[in-house]
Design an enzyme around this catalytic site. Sequence first.
Site, PDB file in Angstrom:
ATOM      1  N   HIS A   1       0.849  -1.092   0.084  1.00  0.00           N
ATOM      2  CA  HIS A   1      -0.021  -0.029   0.000  1.00  0.00           C
ATOM      3  C   HIS A   1       1.006   1.084  -0.132  1.00  0.00           C
ATOM      4  O   HIS A   1       1.079   1.703   1.119  1.00  0.00           O
ATOM      5  CB  HIS A   1      -1.028  -0.086   1.374  1.00  0.00           C
ATOM      6  CG  HIS A   1      -1.955   0.950   1.038  1.00  0.00           C
ATOM      7  ND1 HIS A   1      -3.447   0.860   1.726  1.00  0.00           N
ATOM      8  CD2 HIS A   1      -1.870   2.267   0.901  1.00  0.00           C
ATOM      9  CE1 HIS A   1      -3.972   2.003   1.676  1.00  0.00           C
ATOM     10  NE2 HIS A   1      -3.127   2.999   1.182  1.00  0.00           N
TER      11      HIS A   1
ATOM     12  N   GLU B   1      -2.762  -1.730  -3.441  1.00  0.00           N
ATOM     13  CA  GLU B   1      -3.834  -1.015  -2.708  1.00  0.00           C
ATOM     14  C   GLU B   1      -3.424   0.379  -2.517  1.00  0.00           C
ATOM     15  O   GLU B   1      -2.433   0.866  -2.350  1.00  0.00           O
ATOM     16  CB  GLU B   1      -4.431  -1.836  -1.711  1.00  0.00           C
ATOM     17  CG  GLU B   1      -3.314  -1.794  -0.444  1.00  0.00           C
ATOM     18  CD  GLU B   1      -3.985  -2.509   0.743  1.00  0.00           C
ATOM     19  OE1 GLU B   1      -4.722  -3.296   0.528  1.00  0.00           O
ATOM     20  OE2 GLU B   1      -3.510  -2.186   1.884  1.00  0.00           O
TER      21      GLU B   1
ATOM     22  N   HIS C   1      -7.901  -6.267   7.318  1.00  0.00           N
ATOM     23  CA  HIS C   1      -7.671  -5.194   8.342  1.00  0.00           C
ATOM     24  C   HIS C   1      -8.048  -5.946   9.495  1.00  0.00           C
ATOM     25  O   HIS C   1      -8.985  -6.643   9.877  1.00  0.00           O
ATOM     26  CB  HIS C   1      -8.640  -4.201   8.093  1.00  0.00           C
ATOM     27  CG  HIS C   1      -8.113  -2.748   8.644  1.00  0.00           C
ATOM     28  ND1 HIS C   1      -7.121  -2.016   7.962  1.00  0.00           N
ATOM     29  CD2 HIS C   1      -8.224  -2.450   9.970  1.00  0.00           C
ATOM     30  CE1 HIS C   1      -6.763  -1.028   8.660  1.00  0.00           C
ATOM     31  NE2 HIS C   1      -7.244  -1.328  10.070  1.00  0.00           N
TER      32      HIS C   1
END
Length: 242
Positions: free
Chosen positions: A43, A70, A192
């Site tokens: 990310h 991401e 997450h």
Amino acid sequence: MTNLSVNLNKVALLRNTRNLGIPSVVNAAQICIDAGASGITVHPRPDERHIKPSDVYELAEMLSVEFNIEGNPFQPPFMEIVRQVNPTQCTLVPDAPNTFTSDCGWDLVRDREKLIPIINELKSLGIRVSLFMDTDPNQIQIAKKIGSDRIELYTEPYATAFRHGNVESVFQQYAAAARQAQAIGLGVNAGHDLNLQNLAKFCSIPNILEVSIGHALIADALDMGLSTAVKEYLKVLPESKI
């Protein structure tokens, strides 16, 4: 089968505290692959707090598994990186530049028109598109309408409920969201705050295609080593092979 994609942000975060190049993000990726991970996630954020563009390019040169990049497509240089690397999957996340960590899914009522050209471009490049989403059924319906291939369910509320011992009602919301998405033709990923304690229950939801796990797995690696940590997570996942 649920695939494991290991998020390497925290490896890069540790590396960035010194100027020695260790630990190596590329070496960590290879260890994860050798241990059986089906994918690698990064990310890259504008402030380069952990993953840097150079990490993304180096990973793209060596990966033999799915690459999931991401991030927020409206924050440069995210889209420039994705265009150059052409990953297997791009997970679009609505995090603000100063966000501590991703903390919500997309509001597609607000952002759908901005996202449509992004989604169309990514798909024209042959990149699978996943949208980071909460369990709201109306939002999931819009995700399908605007062309997403998958959603990634934002699982922090589930993880918090699990930790506090009152998970069942929240779990049912996620199960219903996954069923809805699958019924309208969306693949379902999740990520997450998933960890070795809460992962098995979450993945009792049928046909979760991928879980992206970073923080907890890297923390476990401090105790048991990175290769062993990956293998322990794979043992939990449905039909995983080590």
